[in-house]
Design a protein around this motif. Sequence first.
Motif, short mmCIF file in Angstrom:
data_model
loop_
_atom_site.label_atom_id
_atom_site.label_comp_id
_atom_site.label_asym_id
_atom_site.label_seq_id
_atom_site.Cartn_x
_atom_site.Cartn_y
_atom_site.Cartn_z
N ALA A 30 0.89 -1.17 -0.14
CA ALA A 30 0.05 0.07 0.03
C ALA A 30 0.90 1.23 0.00
O ALA A 30 1.87 1.29 0.67
N SER A 31 0.45 2.28 -0.58
CA SER A 31 0.96 3.37 -1.01
C SER A 31 0.59 4.48 0.22
O SER A 31 -0.56 4.07 0.72
N ALA A 90 1.30 1.02 8.78
CA ALA A 90 0.34 0.41 9.23
C ALA A 90 0.79 -0.79 9.91
O ALA A 90 0.36 -1.24 11.20
N SER A 91 1.55 -1.53 9.41
CA SER A 91 1.95 -3.01 9.80
C SER A 91 3.29 -3.21 10.06
O SER A 91 3.64 -4.27 10.51
N GLY A 92 4.17 -2.15 9.76
CA GLY A 92 5.59 -2.39 9.90
C GLY A 92 6.13 -3.30 8.85
O GLY A 92 7.34 -3.74 9.22
N ASP A 93 5.69 -3.41 7.98
CA ASP A 93 6.09 -4.28 6.82
C ASP A 93 5.77 -3.70 5.51
O ASP A 93 4.82 -3.29 5.17
N TRP A 94 6.90 -3.66 4.74
CA TRP A 94 6.83 -2.91 3.42
C TRP A 94 6.18 -3.54 2.44
O TRP A 94 5.88 -2.85 1.35
N THR A 95 5.49 -4.93 2.67
CA THR A 95 4.88 -5.63 1.59
C THR A 95 3.40 -5.85 2.13
O THR A 95 2.88 -6.77 1.29
N GLY A 150 2.75 3.21 3.14
CA GLY A 150 1.27 2.86 3.67
C GLY A 150 1.40 1.60 4.37
O GLY A 150 0.89 1.59 5.60
N SER A 151 2.23 0.56 3.69
CA SER A 151 2.18 -0.69 4.40
C SER A 151 2.93 -0.74 5.63
O SER A 151 2.64 -1.33 6.84
N PHE A 152 4.15 -0.11 5.45
CA PHE A 152 4.90 0.20 6.74
C PHE A 152 4.39 0.77 7.82
O PHE A 152 4.51 0.80 8.95
#
Length: 471
Positions: free
Chosen positions: A265-266, A294-299, A290-292
């Motif tokens: 997510a961007s 929200a979830s701490g994960d770049w993917t 956006g992924s990082f």
Amino acid sequence: MELDPVVLSRIQFAFVISFHIIFPAFTMGLAAWLATIEGMRLFTGNMLYRRVFDFWLKVFAVSFGMGVVTGIVMAFQFGTNWGALAERMGSIQGPLLGYEAFTAFMLEATFFGVMLLGRDRVPQGFYFFACCMVALGTMLSSFWILANNSWMQVPVGHEIVDGRIIPADWSAIVLGPVMLVRWPHMLLAAFLTSAMSIAATGAWYLLRNIHRPAARVMLHWGLGLTAALIPLQIFFGHLAGLYVLQHQPAKFAAIEARWQSQQPASEVLIAWPNQASGRNLYAIEIPRLGSFIASGDWTSRETGLDAFPQEDRPPVLIPFLGFRLMVGMGLIMLAVSWLGNVLRWLGRLETTRWFLWGTFLSFPTGFIAVLSGWYTAEVGRQPWVVYGILRTRDAVTPSLTTSDVMISLTVYMLVYAVLGSFGISYIYKLLRDGPAGAAEAIPNATASRPMAFADTADTATGGTPHPRRQK
């Protein structure tokens, strides 16, 4: 948009709460600061702190009165406009508002008179105790209000019996994990609002070359407190975002203006969300961020508004812009306070006029952050008034008509306009006159000496040190 009783009742409630909340947000932090300043006066014996205290006590008294008067309508509306809400959740909402009266109002009503009129009538230690109790009362008031609102955001510890929501676990309702995140977030917002207002007032006096001893106390304390508190606020803001992601994913998607689920997510930095077309206009995005966030994960895959039925989606424009406005105000406070403390360390704080102007102009940042944060939380909760349980359209008093709300809204706006104009103009008069009442100018030759934070209390009587320090 049709102006039916539901929409008008929401506009009326938003207008009343927007006008009201600026005063409690200011007085909560100011009461705590007044107690701190009075404690410093007792500890050091320096009368400059007394002078600063007496000045801000006048501002506090007017603001406190404005908050009480404008807050009366809040409870009144639950009976007039939101009768179905009061009937469905009255067994939870009623006790929480009652606890506020029995604890917060009791403390404030008992000790506010002592704080306002008892300076020369009670022992100094008891007067300081009264100041602390008033500060505690304002914080307790926010505790019960946030407990009520947090339960409406994430309802826990309840049962539904015959259509009514009744309490099953008061500890979960009052001390749930969401509440223990949102209340410190609100308290810190109030403290920052007051700290920035105090620092801005000190900068204003220094720019005008008046009340310099008191202005130094205000500027140094305000910037110091802001610099210390803003990292804590960022931390609790992050925790608040995590609770929204977990418990209110539709609101989180609206805040991010994420119309479709994405993996990765961007992060949309700025855009103009178009609800009708379901897309962002003029968007500036950063891929994967956006992924990082929200979830701490770049993917990671992040949920978009397309995952929810159309009738369960909140409006996007206000939560999206409100959140970014709130964050922007926080970044301004961070920059001003930290830069101010660097200048203080360099001995240039009081002589750097461009920074004093920046500090003065940043006085509304706390108020804007509080209002935009509340808009984000409340509009993002729609279409629910009790999230996932009671829709807003089902919470309005059934017999309410459009004309009823139009009349009450018009009356409230007229009364608040008159009340606000008098109250705010009087507060401005107090701020303009300053601690001494008269604006005594000090020659620039003596005003240019840099001042360390510890020196702000040594100028109460022409710079004479306190006897305790001479020892």
